[in-house]
Design a protein around this motif. Structure first.
Motif, PDB file in Angstrom:
ATOM      1  N   ASP A 100      37.744  32.291  32.964  1.00  0.00           N
ATOM      2  CA  ASP A 100      36.773  33.149  32.292  1.00  0.00           C
ATOM      3  C   ASP A 100      35.943  33.865  33.362  1.00  0.00           C
ATOM      4  OD1 ASP A 100      34.985  34.325  30.501  1.00  0.00           O
ATOM      5  OD2 ASP A 100      34.898  32.525  29.257  1.00  0.00           O
ATOM      6  N   GLY A 101      35.863  35.193  33.252  1.00  0.00           N
ATOM      7  CA  GLY A 101      35.138  35.957  34.253  1.00  0.00           C
ATOM      8  C   GLY A 101      36.036  36.543  35.322  1.00  0.00           C
ATOM      9  N   THR A 102      37.334  36.578  35.060  1.00  0.00           N
ATOM     10  CA  THR A 102      38.287  37.180  35.993  1.00  0.00           C
ATOM     11  C   THR A 102      38.141  38.697  35.989  1.00  0.00           C
ATOM     12  OG1 THR A 102      39.917  35.399  35.797  1.00  0.00           O
ATOM     13  CG2 THR A 102      40.753  37.567  36.418  1.00  0.00           C
ATOM     14  N   VAL A 103      38.307  39.325  37.137  1.00  0.00           N
ATOM     15  CA  VAL A 103      38.324  40.776  37.246  1.00  0.00           C
ATOM     16  C   VAL A 103      39.749  41.218  37.556  1.00  0.00           C
ATOM     17  CG1 VAL A 103      37.506  42.802  38.514  1.00  0.00           C
ATOM     18  CG2 VAL A 103      35.922  40.927  38.008  1.00  0.00           C
ATOM     19  N   HIS A 104      40.306  42.070  36.713  1.00  0.00           N
ATOM     20  CA  HIS A 104      41.620  42.655  36.938  1.00  0.00           C
ATOM     21  C   HIS A 104      41.498  44.173  36.964  1.00  0.00           C
ATOM     22  CE1 HIS A 104      44.883  39.431  35.900  1.00  0.00           C
ATOM     23  NE2 HIS A 104      44.044  39.024  36.822  1.00  0.00           N
ATOM     24  N   ASP A 105      42.366  44.796  37.715  1.00  0.00           N
ATOM     25  CA  ASP A 105      42.449  46.258  37.705  1.00  0.00           C
ATOM     26  C   ASP A 105      43.251  46.654  36.469  1.00  0.00           C
ATOM     27  OD1 ASP A 105      43.777  48.928  38.226  1.00  0.00           O
ATOM     28  OD2 ASP A 105      42.501  48.814  39.998  1.00  0.00           O
ATOM     29  N   ILE A 106      42.591  47.294  35.522  1.00  0.00           N
ATOM     30  CA  ILE A 106      43.236  47.712  34.283  1.00  0.00           C
ATOM     31  C   ILE A 106      43.348  49.224  34.271  1.00  0.00           C
ATOM     32  CG2 ILE A 106      43.183  47.646  31.767  1.00  0.00           C
ATOM     33  CD1 ILE A 106      43.485  44.884  33.070  1.00  0.00           C
ATOM     34  N   GLU A 107      44.555  49.707  34.454  1.00  0.00           N
ATOM     35  CA  GLU A 107      44.805  51.141  34.455  1.00  0.00           C
ATOM     36  C   GLU A 107      43.888  51.865  35.445  1.00  0.00           C
ATOM     37  OE1 GLU A 107      47.285  52.567  32.351  1.00  0.00           O
ATOM     38  OE2 GLU A 107      47.788  50.473  31.954  1.00  0.00           O
ATOM     39  N   GLY A 108      43.700  51.253  36.609  1.00  0.00           N
ATOM     40  CA  GLY A 108      42.912  51.877  37.662  1.00  0.00           C
ATOM     41  C   GLY A 108      41.421  51.590  37.619  1.00  0.00           C
ATOM     42  N   GLU A 109      40.960  50.799  36.611  1.00  0.00           N
ATOM     43  CA  GLU A 109      39.533  50.492  36.475  1.00  0.00           C
ATOM     44  C   GLU A 109      39.302  48.987  36.644  1.00  0.00           C
ATOM     45  OE1 GLU A 109      35.487  51.068  35.883  1.00  0.00           O
ATOM     46  OE2 GLU A 109      37.007  52.637  35.991  1.00  0.00           O
ATOM     47  N   PRO A 110      38.529  48.564  37.657  1.00  0.00           N
ATOM     48  CA  PRO A 110      38.196  47.141  37.768  1.00  0.00           C
ATOM     49  C   PRO A 110      37.474  46.699  36.494  1.00  0.00           C
ATOM     50  CG  PRO A 110      37.617  48.312  39.777  1.00  0.00           C
ATOM     51  CD  PRO A 110      37.949  49.356  38.761  1.00  0.00           C
TER      52      PRO A 110
END
Length: 241
Positions: A100-110
């Motif tokens: 919980d609280g993970t940051v992923h790059d989603i379609e170029g947006e952190p």
């Protein structure tokens, strides 16, 4: 290719139509051609352990494994109903567990990914219970119980939760804006995606003088709900049975 998000399905034997909708969606062309697929908690109404021999976990594993085998990464984050789900089931189901609280790059947006319950800081009673049941000692004690005892325990917990929800001010059970902003600030992001509150919406606001966005996923009690992000396009929509 797009990235898809769902949460708060609360799958249960009592609502077979929603389980069937989940299976159809994961087998659809939209899901099978996605860049990635995220489930942000509360996949089931109650998870009693990875050793549960009921039909529902088997069907869930088959659906997510099928999506994984089609070449789509399937990510799973536990919620308040399924925090006992662990590595054994995740491996069986072809899912990658996320903190919980993970940051992923989603379609170029952190993008900060959360279930959302830790943001409901005004609900002091809930946060106290959450802290207790998330300890390794508590989880070990529960998982040591026989399956039938765990099923009975889960049924009582669901009943108590439903009773408490009906007696608690709805505003207390929503996220706290200050907690939202602090979480996003600490993660260094301008976009947050979460579930838990069952209040699907896209909230645009200012964070430290810059534009920010909080996306709340919908629940699957009466119909499905999915977030589709495709480049700059952000679409939050329902799914019919």
């Amino acid at each position: 290719m797009s990235t898809l998000f769902i949460a708060d399905l609360h799958l249960d034997e009592a609502r077979p139509d929603i389980t069937a909708l989940f299976e159809r969606f994961l087998a659809s062309d939209e899901a099978r051609t996605a860049r990635a697929f995220y489930i942000l908690g509360d996949l089931v109404e109650a998870w009693i352990g990875d050793d549960d021999d009921a039909e529902l976990p088997t069907r869930i594993a088959a659906a997510t494994r099928g999506l994984h085998d089609a070449g789509v990464p399937v990510y799973f984050m536990v919620g308040n109903r399924d925090f006992l789900l662990g590595p054994a089931f995740a491996a069986r189901a072809g899912m990658t567990l996320l903190d919980d609280g993970t940051v992923h790059d989603i379609e170029g947006e952190p993008t900060l990914l959360m279930h959302g319950d830790v943001l409901c800081t005004d609900d002091i009673e809930y946060q106290a219970v959450r802290a207790q049941v998330r300890t390794e000692a508590w989880k070990t004690q529960i998982l040591a119980m026989p399956l039938e005892a765990r099923r009975a325990f889960a049924a009582k917990a669901r009943s108590d939760s439903k009773s408490r929800t009906g007696q608690t001010d709805e505003t207390i059970m929503d996220v706290n804006q200050g907690a939202v902003e602090n979480a996003m600030r600490q993660a260094g992001v301008r976009r947050l995606v979460h579930g838990h509150t069952h209040r699907p919406a896209i909230h645009d606001f200012a964070l430290d003088g810059a534009s920010a966005q909080r996306i709340v996923l919908g629940d699957w009690y009466d119909h499905g709900s999915v977030l589709r992000i495709d480049g700059p396009s952000v679409e939050l929509r329902g799914l019919t049975r």
